[in-house]
Design an enzyme around this catalytic site. Structure first.
Site, PDB file in Angstrom:
ATOM      1  N   TYR A  22      -1.324  -1.006  10.629  1.00 28.70           N
ATOM      2  CA  TYR A  22      -1.572  -1.309   9.216  1.00 28.70           C
ATOM      3  C   TYR A  22      -0.438  -0.780   8.346  1.00 28.70           C
ATOM      4  CZ  TYR A  22      -3.589  -1.140   4.552  1.00 28.70           C
ATOM      5  OH  TYR A  22      -3.788  -1.280   3.199  1.00 28.70           O
ATOM      6  N   SER A  45       0.854  -1.190   0.000  1.00 24.50           N
ATOM      7  CA  SER A  45       0.000   0.000   0.000  1.00 24.50           C
ATOM      8  C   SER A  45       0.884   1.231   0.000  1.00 24.50           C
ATOM      9  CB  SER A  45      -0.897   0.010   1.241  1.00 24.50           C
ATOM     10  OG  SER A  45      -1.556   1.252   1.391  1.00 24.50           O
TER      11      SER A  45
END
Length: 283
Positions: free
Chosen positions: A157, A144
């Site tokens: 995350y 990401s």
């Protein structure tokens, strides 16, 4: 890397929706057979039947929770029992937890890291060695743009995705001279269930750099074909990634607070509202 798609096998995790489902559709269109993995077996079965009708693609469905005990083993056993030789591994399954420290769900964070980091790592080491022995194959690990910087309110995350990115680039360096490509893919905001699951409903509507899953898949496969160690999807995301590297780490992480500040937090409301979600496959 892959010298041809037709009649080869790809294993796609998180294939029941979003980017994973799109990978399955695109790869089936290129003639690949598929091992589809996710928790929602009914969706996988429907997808497998549709791809067979449209492309004549064989598909093995494995309903498994990769964050749970035995989930990874069930995938490996299913692939082995079917006699499938995995040519392309797409480690896509993942989700995010967003929230303040005091209200964070530690169990949800454990599940997130088990899926986003542990399962991805284990599946890579299960299938990559055989590719190296054959001298061809590829692994796409979905990281990401959040992995390029620290992100307030979703620190675990972002840190997990940083691991995925660095892990992928390191394996790329080891595997590149043996005919195998490992690529870390860094999507930005994508039109999937991801943000609703993460508890930041409405984020898609407020962001100007949104991509479709089809765009992410196209750029991912192109990067793999060009034997790149990583790719940031979307030119706007590439600009953001470049600017992040120019700023101080203090400034970057403080700026991130504006985008994922939880509802009823201790600071003024930001452009989005968030609450801790239940874990599901979303990325």
């Amino acid at each position: 890397m892959i010298d041809q798609y037709a009649d080869r096998w790809a294993l796609v995790t998180g294939a029941s929706s979003g980017i994973g489902e799109t990978f399955a559709r695109v790869l089936a269109g290129r003639g690949m057979h598929l091992v589809l993995v996710a928790r929602r077996g009914d969706r996988l079965t429907a997808l497998a039947e549709e791809l067979y009708r449209e492309h004549g693609t064989q598909a093995r469905v494995i309903a498994a929770d990769l964050a749970a005990d035995g989930g990874i083993a069930s995938v490996v056993e299913g692939v082995t029992a079917a006699g499938v030789e995995v040519e392309l591994l797409v480690n896509n399954a993942g989700f995010a937890v967003v929230g303040e420290i005091g209200s964070a769900d530690a169990d949800a964070i454990d599940d997130m890291l088990a899926l986003n980091v542990r399962a991805l790592t284990r599946l890579t080491y299960e299938f990559l060695p055989a590719m190296l022995d054959r001298g061809h194959g590829a692994v796409l690990n979905i990281a990401s743009v959040a992995g390029i910087q620290p992100v307030a309110y979703m620190g675990s995350y972002a840190a997990g995705k940083a691991y995925v990115l660095h892990f992928s680039e390191a394996l790329w360096a080891e595997a590149r001279d043996r005919g195998v490509t490992v690529c870390g893919v860094c999507p930005g905001v994508t039109k999937t269930e991801f943000f609703d699951v993460a508890g930041v409903e409405g984020w898609l509507e407020r962001n100007s750099a949104v991509q479709t899953p089809a765009q992410v898949v196209k750029e991912s496969l192109r990067a793999m074909e060009r034997k790149r160690p990583s790719v940031v999807c979307g030119w706007k995301n590439r600009v953001i990634a470049f600017l992040v590297r120019l700023g101080s780490r203090r400034r970057v992480v403080l700026e991130s607070r504006r985008y994922f500040r939880p509802r009823n937090g201790h600071e003024p409301a930001g452009p989005t509202e968030a609450e801790t979600p239940d874990p599901v496959e979303a990325a």
